[in-house]
Design a protein around this motif. Structure first.
Motif, mmCIF file in Angstrom:
data_model
loop_
_atom_site.group_PDB
_atom_site.id
_atom_site.type_symbol
_atom_site.label_atom_id
_atom_site.label_comp_id
_atom_site.label_asym_id
_atom_site.label_seq_id
_atom_site.Cartn_x
_atom_site.Cartn_y
_atom_site.Cartn_z
ATOM 1 N N GLY A 17 50.607 -48.859 21.772
ATOM 2 C CA GLY A 17 50.130 -50.004 22.154
ATOM 3 C C GLY A 17 50.383 -49.853 23.464
ATOM 4 N N GLU A 29 55.862 -55.178 23.097
ATOM 5 C CA GLU A 29 55.571 -54.680 22.729
ATOM 6 C C GLU A 29 53.974 -54.822 21.782
ATOM 7 O OE1 GLU A 29 54.523 -50.964 19.586
ATOM 8 O OE2 GLU A 29 56.706 -52.454 19.271
ATOM 9 N N GLU A 30 52.796 -54.333 21.808
ATOM 10 C CA GLU A 30 52.091 -54.774 20.422
ATOM 11 C C GLU A 30 51.405 -53.460 20.866
ATOM 12 O OE1 GLU A 30 48.522 -57.952 20.744
ATOM 13 O OE2 GLU A 30 49.371 -57.270 22.681
ATOM 14 N N GLY A 31 51.070 -53.301 19.408
ATOM 15 C CA GLY A 31 50.233 -51.628 19.152
ATOM 16 C C GLY A 31 49.059 -52.738 17.696
ATOM 17 N N ASN A 32 48.654 -51.434 17.367
ATOM 18 C CA ASN A 32 47.480 -51.756 16.684
ATOM 19 C C ASN A 32 47.938 -53.067 15.231
ATOM 20 O OD1 ASN A 32 46.035 -50.247 17.778
ATOM 21 N ND2 ASN A 32 46.338 -48.054 17.030
ATOM 22 N N ALA A 46 53.094 -56.425 16.724
ATOM 23 C CA ALA A 46 53.532 -56.834 18.181
ATOM 24 C C ALA A 46 54.941 -57.604 17.859
ATOM 25 C CB ALA A 46 52.418 -58.104 18.594
#
Length: 110
Positions: A40, A56-59, A62
């Protein structure tokens, strides 16, 4: 997936930003292998009071990290990623090379 011309324009825009006053673009080549930030995006934000937070941000998730130890861990991951990325000059060269594979064509359609 976009056309070759679209890809070319995107790469050209990245190339403009490689060493800009407000941005730096460093490429992490696939040959470097896996790294902890592949899933991410990470933003390290300095607040007006001088403290830093990590977002932090992912699929699928977050998270905002405000704890100093957690922020320190994310900053370290970021610093290792930068250290293992190509230099600004090497990154620009790799982007230019990728642009060669997507050169726009002005040939009119048939």
């Amino acid at each position: 997936m976009g056309s070759g011309e679209c890809t070319y324009k995107q790469l050209a825009r990245l190339l403009e930003q490689v060493d800009f006053p407000d941005s730096k673009v460093q490429v992490m080549p696939f040959s470097a292998g896996l790294h902890p930030l592949m899933g991410g995006a990470l933003n390290l934000l300095t607040l007006p009071d001088g403290s830093t937070v990590a977002y932090e941000e992912g699929n699928e998730t977050a998270h905002l990290y405000e704890d100093a130890e957690a922020v320190k861990m994310w900053r370290r991951k970021y610093e290792v990623l930068r250290a293992n990325s190509l230099s600004l000059v090497e990154s620009a060269e790799l982007i230019r090379k990728a642009m060669e594979d997507h050169t726009p064509c002005d040939t009119p359609p048939i």
